[in-house]
Write an enzyme that holds these catalytic residues in place. Structure first.
Site, PDB file in Angstrom:
ATOM      1  N   CYS A 221     -44.457  11.203 -57.096  1.00 26.42           N
ATOM      2  CA  CYS A 221     -43.053  11.637 -57.004  1.00 26.42           C
ATOM      3  C   CYS A 221     -42.724  12.755 -57.985  1.00 26.42           C
ATOM      4  O   CYS A 221     -41.739  13.464 -57.804  1.00 26.42           O
ATOM      5  CB  CYS A 221     -42.121  10.453 -57.247  1.00 26.42           C
ATOM      6  SG  CYS A 221     -42.369   9.179 -56.021  1.00 26.42           S
TER       7      CYS A 221
ATOM      8  N   HIS B 133     -35.236  13.128 -58.044  1.00 26.31           N
ATOM      9  CA  HIS B 133     -36.137  12.533 -57.056  1.00 26.31           C
ATOM     10  C   HIS B 133     -35.356  11.449 -56.294  1.00 26.31           C
ATOM     11  O   HIS B 133     -34.414  10.861 -56.828  1.00 26.31           O
ATOM     12  CB  HIS B 133     -37.345  11.933 -57.783  1.00 26.31           C
ATOM     13  CG  HIS B 133     -38.202  11.141 -56.873  1.00 26.31           C
ATOM     14  ND1 HIS B 133     -38.736  11.669 -55.728  1.00 26.31           N
ATOM     15  CD2 HIS B 133     -38.598   9.838 -56.907  1.00 26.31           C
ATOM     16  CE1 HIS B 133     -39.431  10.735 -55.098  1.00 26.31           C
ATOM     17  NE2 HIS B 133     -39.358   9.616 -55.797  1.00 26.31           N
TER      18      HIS B 133
ATOM     19  N   ASN C  52     -37.504   8.081 -49.245  1.00 25.63           N
ATOM     20  CA  ASN C  52     -38.303   8.678 -50.333  1.00 25.63           C
ATOM     21  C   ASN C  52     -39.462   9.467 -49.714  1.00 25.63           C
ATOM     22  O   ASN C  52     -40.377   8.883 -49.137  1.00 25.63           O
ATOM     23  CB  ASN C  52     -38.830   7.547 -51.231  1.00 25.63           C
ATOM     24  CG  ASN C  52     -39.641   8.054 -52.412  1.00 25.63           C
ATOM     25  OD1 ASN C  52     -39.942   9.238 -52.514  1.00 25.63           O
ATOM     26  ND2 ASN C  52     -40.013   7.142 -53.299  1.00 25.63           N
TER      27      ASN C  52
HETATM   28  N1  ACO Z   1     -35.715  -6.548 -46.387  1.00 25.03           N
HETATM   29  C1  ACO Z   1     -35.210  -7.760 -46.693  1.00 25.03           C
HETATM   30  N2  ACO Z   1     -35.585  -8.435 -47.794  1.00 25.03           N
HETATM   31  C2  ACO Z   1     -36.477  -7.876 -48.606  1.00 25.03           C
HETATM   32  C3  ACO Z   1     -37.038  -6.632 -48.329  1.00 25.03           C
HETATM   33  C4  ACO Z   1     -36.644  -5.956 -47.178  1.00 25.03           C
HETATM   34  N3  ACO Z   1     -37.107  -4.747 -46.828  1.00 25.03           N
HETATM   35  N4  ACO Z   1     -37.914  -6.319 -49.344  1.00 25.03           N
HETATM   36  C5  ACO Z   1     -37.892  -7.346 -50.210  1.00 25.03           C
HETATM   37  N5  ACO Z   1     -37.026  -8.299 -49.753  1.00 25.03           N
HETATM   38  C6  ACO Z   1     -36.681  -9.567 -50.369  1.00 25.03           C
HETATM   39  C7  ACO Z   1     -37.691 -10.021 -51.387  1.00 25.03           C
HETATM   40  O1  ACO Z   1     -38.753 -10.694 -50.757  1.00 25.03           O
HETATM   41  C8  ACO Z   1     -36.856 -10.928 -52.269  1.00 25.03           C
HETATM   42  O2  ACO Z   1     -36.732 -12.158 -51.632  1.00 25.03           O
HETATM   43  P1  ACO Z   1     -36.729 -13.540 -52.499  1.00 25.03           P
HETATM   44  O3  ACO Z   1     -35.538 -13.418 -53.410  1.00 25.03           O
HETATM   45  O4  ACO Z   1     -36.599 -14.594 -51.461  1.00 25.03           O
HETATM   46  O5  ACO Z   1     -38.024 -13.545 -53.248  1.00 25.03           O
HETATM   47  C9  ACO Z   1     -35.468 -10.296 -52.224  1.00 25.03           C
HETATM   48  O6  ACO Z   1     -35.470  -9.400 -51.087  1.00 25.03           O
HETATM   49  C10 ACO Z   1     -35.110  -9.519 -53.470  1.00 25.03           C
HETATM   50  O7  ACO Z   1     -36.173  -8.682 -53.793  1.00 25.03           O
HETATM   51  P2  ACO Z   1     -36.127  -7.856 -55.115  1.00 25.03           P
HETATM   52  O8  ACO Z   1     -37.474  -7.196 -55.265  1.00 25.03           O
HETATM   53  O9  ACO Z   1     -35.607  -8.671 -56.222  1.00 25.03           O
HETATM   54  O10 ACO Z   1     -35.029  -6.746 -54.765  1.00 25.03           O
HETATM   55  P3  ACO Z   1     -34.530  -5.592 -55.674  1.00 25.03           P
HETATM   56  O11 ACO Z   1     -33.080  -5.716 -55.848  1.00 25.03           O
HETATM   57  O12 ACO Z   1     -35.381  -5.388 -56.904  1.00 25.03           O
HETATM   58  O13 ACO Z   1     -34.778  -4.315 -54.747  1.00 25.03           O
HETATM   59  C11 ACO Z   1     -36.291  -2.491 -54.394  1.00 25.03           C
HETATM   60  C12 ACO Z   1     -36.075  -4.006 -54.292  1.00 25.03           C
HETATM   61  C13 ACO Z   1     -35.327  -1.783 -53.464  1.00 25.03           C
HETATM   62  C14 ACO Z   1     -37.725  -2.216 -53.953  1.00 25.03           C
HETATM   63  C15 ACO Z   1     -36.058  -2.035 -55.836  1.00 25.03           C
HETATM   64  O14 ACO Z   1     -36.753  -2.844 -56.729  1.00 25.03           O
HETATM   65  C16 ACO Z   1     -36.476  -0.602 -56.077  1.00 25.03           C
HETATM   66  O15 ACO Z   1     -35.896   0.319 -55.534  1.00 25.03           O
HETATM   67  N6  ACO Z   1     -37.451  -0.363 -56.938  1.00 25.03           N
HETATM   68  C17 ACO Z   1     -37.897   0.988 -57.258  1.00 25.03           C
HETATM   69  C18 ACO Z   1     -38.516   1.633 -56.071  1.00 25.03           C
HETATM   70  C19 ACO Z   1     -39.080   2.959 -56.468  1.00 25.03           C
HETATM   71  O16 ACO Z   1     -38.573   3.659 -57.309  1.00 25.03           O
HETATM   72  N7  ACO Z   1     -40.170   3.297 -55.899  1.00 25.03           N
HETATM   73  C20 ACO Z   1     -40.734   4.533 -56.299  1.00 25.03           C
HETATM   74  C21 ACO Z   1     -41.787   4.834 -55.397  1.00 25.03           C
HETATM   75  S1  ACO Z   1     -42.111   6.476 -55.676  1.00 25.03           S
HETATM   76  C22 ACO Z   1     -43.735   6.810 -55.821  1.00 25.03           C
HETATM   77  O17 ACO Z   1     -44.135   7.238 -56.852  1.00 25.03           O
HETATM   78  C23 ACO Z   1     -44.599   6.575 -54.699  1.00 25.03           C
END
Ligand code: ACO
Length: 342
Positions: free
Chosen positions: A116, A268, A298
């Protein structure tokens, strides 16, 4: 190290290319256990573009680059820098494919793997080449095809819903009267880059890689889904907010600026909530944080040039206004870049 003032560079001719196929959150909920409500609330994404076969990362990069080259009247470039984490092949990278497909005669092609942060790493590299007098007009491209590398079952839903395909590009050129004449021309003032490999496994795709012996991938790895990206979402989220805010403030302070002096921040696009929190830490008005995540998700190394291309199309920036860009991604790598409108 302080930068030499002898030769400035400017970035211009920002362009983008997105695949036509729109994939909505409802489309994804047909393929995995997710919902529009969950994705919108957690990440701020409503839709993304995914390629329809056969369309590769270099194909998308070429489409964006052609527009960039047209905007600068097809003036010859003397180097290519290409940033991607999703090259068409394991090797070589997409730089040489851009060189060939664009018919740029034997110019050197560099490939960057900084995920990223790739575009900001590329901007710093291009700027350094210009300041050193090594090259004078560099094509800088960020391109990704994520969709064919995602686990689109419920097992991979935490990641699959976040990513989209796309490409963006610009020219980085030694600043001359001529280069200042482009309507979207920006002086590249400075950048600050960082990395911390302690966190390699917090956001990674382990296969196919030389860490595996005696073969790089086998049926068991495929069955376990270890060919797909894996992420510790919460850890990535925390670090992304902290590092993007920190590096942005550090770069602004170095130049005697505060967030109030900035016309727009082009961050980003990993998660809308990350960008909102970075905006708060910078104490900058929400409308000055430029987001495209709602419609593209993203697109990793392509997000910043895509964002810049929208910004210059949709806003008329006053001369001398500052645009700050910042990024965070796998590695971890992060950085910020400061531009001033010519
Ligand atoms: N749809 C529905 N439910 C989901 C999904 C989905 N797509 N994905 C995860 N869940 C569930 C999980 O299983 C979890 O369920 P549980 O509570 O029963 O265990 C629940 O939703 C909550 O999951 P969390 O991981 O706690 O959710 P969070 O609020 O942290 O959001 C997210 C998740 C959106 C991925 C967030 O953590 C995030 O944005 N993180 C950073 C992402 C990022 O910056 N990525 C960079 C990639 S860039 C690169 O360099 C490639």
């Amino acid at each position: 190290m302080a930068k030499s003032d002898s030769q400035f560079s400017c970035a211009h001719s920002f362009s983008r290319h997105l695949p036509e196929k729109i994939v909505t959150n409802d489309d994804l909920s047909q393929r995995m256990d997710t919902s529009d409500e969950w994705i919108t609330q957690r990440a701020g994404i409503k839709e993304r573009r995914w390629v329809e076969a056969p369309m590769t990362t270099s194909d998308l990069g070429v489409q964006a680059a052609r527009q960039t080259l047209q905007l600068c009247e097809n003036k010859p470039v003397d180097a290519i820098i290409a940033a991607t984490l999703s090259p068409d092949y394991n090797f070589p990278g997409i730089g040489v494919q851009l060189q060939h497909k664009l018919g740029l005669p034997h110019v050197p092609a560099f490939d960057l793997r900084n995920q990223c942060s790739g575009f900001l790493y590329g901007l710093e590299m291009a700027d350094a080449f210009i300041r050193a007098g090594t090259y004078s007009r560099i094509l800088l491209v960020g391109a990704e095809v994520h969709s064919t590398g995602l686990d689109v079952s419920t097992r991979g839903r935490d990641i699959a819903v976040l990513f989209g395909d796309g490409a963006g590009s610009c020219i980085v050129e030694a600043q001359t009267e001529e280069s200042l004449n482009y309507t979207d021309s920006f002086t590249v003032i400075d950048s600050e880059l960082h990395s911390d490999g302690e966190f390699v496994k917090e956001l990674w795709c382990e296969n196919v890689g030389s860490a595996h012996w005696p073969v790089r991938v086998d049926a068991e790895m495929v069955a376990e889904g270890r060919i797909f990206p894996q992420m510790n979402g919460r850890k990535v989220f925390e670090h992304a907010v902290k590092r993007m805010a920190e590096v942005s403030l550090s770069l602004l302070t170095k130049h005697g600026l505060s967030a109030n002096d900035v016309a727009y921040v082009v961050p980003h696009q990993a998660n809308l909530r990350i960008n909102q929190m970075v905006g708060k830490q910078l104490k900058i008005a929400p409308e000055k944080v430029w987001n495209t995540i709602e419609k593209y998700g993203n697109t990793t190394a392509a997000t910043i040039p895509i964002g810049m291309s929208h910004l210059v199309e949709e806003q008329s920036l006053e001369k001398d206004s500052f645009v700050l860009s910042c990024a965070f991604g796998s590695g971890f790598t992060w950085g910020a870049g400061l531009l001033r409108k010519c």
